[in-house]
Design a protein around this motif. Sequence first.
Motif, PDB file in Angstrom:
ATOM      1  N   SER A 194      37.916   3.267  14.851  1.00  0.00           N
ATOM      2  CA  SER A 194      38.235   3.646  16.233  1.00  0.00           C
ATOM      3  C   SER A 194      37.085   4.417  16.869  1.00  0.00           C
ATOM      4  N   VAL A 195      36.519   5.352  16.123  1.00  0.00           N
ATOM      5  CA  VAL A 195      35.394   6.137  16.643  1.00  0.00           C
ATOM      6  C   VAL A 195      34.189   5.236  16.886  1.00  0.00           C
ATOM      7  N   VAL A 244      39.005  10.153  18.027  1.00  0.00           N
ATOM      8  CA  VAL A 244      38.202   9.779  19.197  1.00  0.00           C
ATOM      9  C   VAL A 244      38.028  10.971  20.139  1.00  0.00           C
ATOM     10  N   CYS A 301      41.673   5.106  24.143  1.00  0.00           N
ATOM     11  CA  CYS A 301      42.509   4.625  23.043  1.00  0.00           C
ATOM     12  C   CYS A 301      43.668   3.752  23.531  1.00  0.00           C
TER      13      CYS A 301
END
Length: 374
Positions: free
Chosen positions: A196-197, A134, A347
Amino acid sequence: MKEVKIGVIGAGWMAKAHTMAFRNAVSVFGTEFGVPVFEVIADINEALAKQAKESLNYNRYTTDWKEVITDPTIDLIDISTPNSMHYEMAKAALEHGKNVFCEKPLSISGKQSRELADLAKEKGVVNYAGYSNVMNPANAYVEELIKTGALGQVMRVTATYDQDMLLDPDLPITWRHINRLAGSGALGDLGCHLLSVFHVLLGDIEKVSGMQSIVIPERAVSKGSKEKAVVENDDIIQFLCKYKNGAIGSIGSSRVATGRKNYFYYEIQGTQGSVIYDLQRMGEVQVYFKKDEGRDCGYRTVHLNPYHKGFSAFQPAGGIAIGFDDMKILQAKEILSAVTTGTDYACTFEMGAKVDSIVDAVLKSIETGEWEEV
């Protein structure tokens, strides 16, 4: 200048990566965001713990991870153990009011991860999930293109994260092949980084439909042994998804991808433009804008440069390569800043729980053969 006393649980490769990132964060950013103090490192393997204490320059070591969590002097608990241990350790740390940095995944189930996210919110402490991709300046650039409307409405994403590290059938079985220890295979180990990205870039996924392949169904229980054990989880995963913003996607991952070493690749297509990114060409983003259509139309290469968030901390001019570990340095700086000054970060355990809920939904869809809501 505020000191942040760190206690690490787990003394393997990831503990080393985290420690070096915190140390280098001070070299790159100075002491404005805090100074890490490497207080204690824990591992059940005493020889490994002692060696890590010496090589990574911790003040002391222990074989009991609970000593780290109950130590009133520790400001930040860094969990760098295998997947199945994360839930118990993170929960205990949160219950003791500690700031927590937990390697991905938060746990081996979306239910456990949701519990951790809710507990972290209740306690009001820093709760950071270790999705370092990220922090890549390339992804920050793509996020800017999406959120400023430069790509128009995002229609479609295709992506894969492939390695061939487990292609050799003679490699013995490890905890990564066992569901009660790993949760899943390529999906939870590699594919979750894509998730996540994309959570940052595209928001929440609505539903998924997946399939998997176990290419090597059995492996030796140890090197050279003739005794075999069953591989329980995916060597290859592929799933379709629909995002709540209307975009559709095809996302996959393989840990037996012949010839692929660290192939983190995605293409995002919008109504006004598109982007392509390949982590193996870390400093380049391929960009196309519809407004440039004409004689010289086509994708062009944008070299990461000081205009891109995070890049200028490492290099003074565009086209100079930054490295994979630089993402972890940016991550460490963000964690220190969150602990010392209360700055925001993407995050969170909330994000980690959402990623793990997608993993659960994909695995359920493989069992049912149906689309499953996240």
